[in-house]
Design a protein around this motif. Structure first.
Motif: not given
Length: 117
Positions: A83-103
């Motif tokens: 949702d944040l990506t679709r809303k343009g929250y991040f710039k193209k130059s941003d590095n985004v790390l998603f931590l998969h915590t299991g479950g």
């Protein structure tokens, strides 16, 4: 992305954790609350209550990346990231790390939510 608590609760807890870590390490580096981005908009109606965004995120990650997300933690967190990506929250130059915590067992317990019609 919070799946349980409000931003206010998390801000206090994170500030306490940062302070304890700084004390343990013997450093005095103040970190302003604004430096930590918190989102509680993706909680839905409750901790384990499914949201439409979470269901979409779980299906999308599985279909496009082969990544299985659980419906409580990583599914709601990914829904927020999408949702944040679709809303343009991040710039193209941003590095985004998603931590998969299991479950993953939660995914199988909720399998009917993800079956295609």
């Amino acid at each position: 992305m919070s799946v349980l608590n409000s931003k206010e609760v998390l801000q206090k807890r994170i500030a306490e954790i940062i302070e304890k870590i700084a004390d343990y390490l013997g450093v005095n580096v103040p970190i302003p609350q604004e430096a930590v981005s918190l989102f509680d908009e993706y909680l839905g109606e409750g901790y384990t209550v499914p949201t439409a965004g979470m269901i979409e995120a779980v299906k999308l990650a599985a279909r496009t990346e082969g990544i299985l997300l659980d419906p409580t933690y990583t599914g709601k967190a990914m829904a927020g990231l999408i949702d944040l990506t679709r809303k343009g929250y991040f710039k193209k130059s941003d590095n985004v790390l998603f931590l998969h915590t299991g479950g993953l067992p939660g995914l199988y317990a909720n399998m009917p939510l993800f079956l295609e019609d």
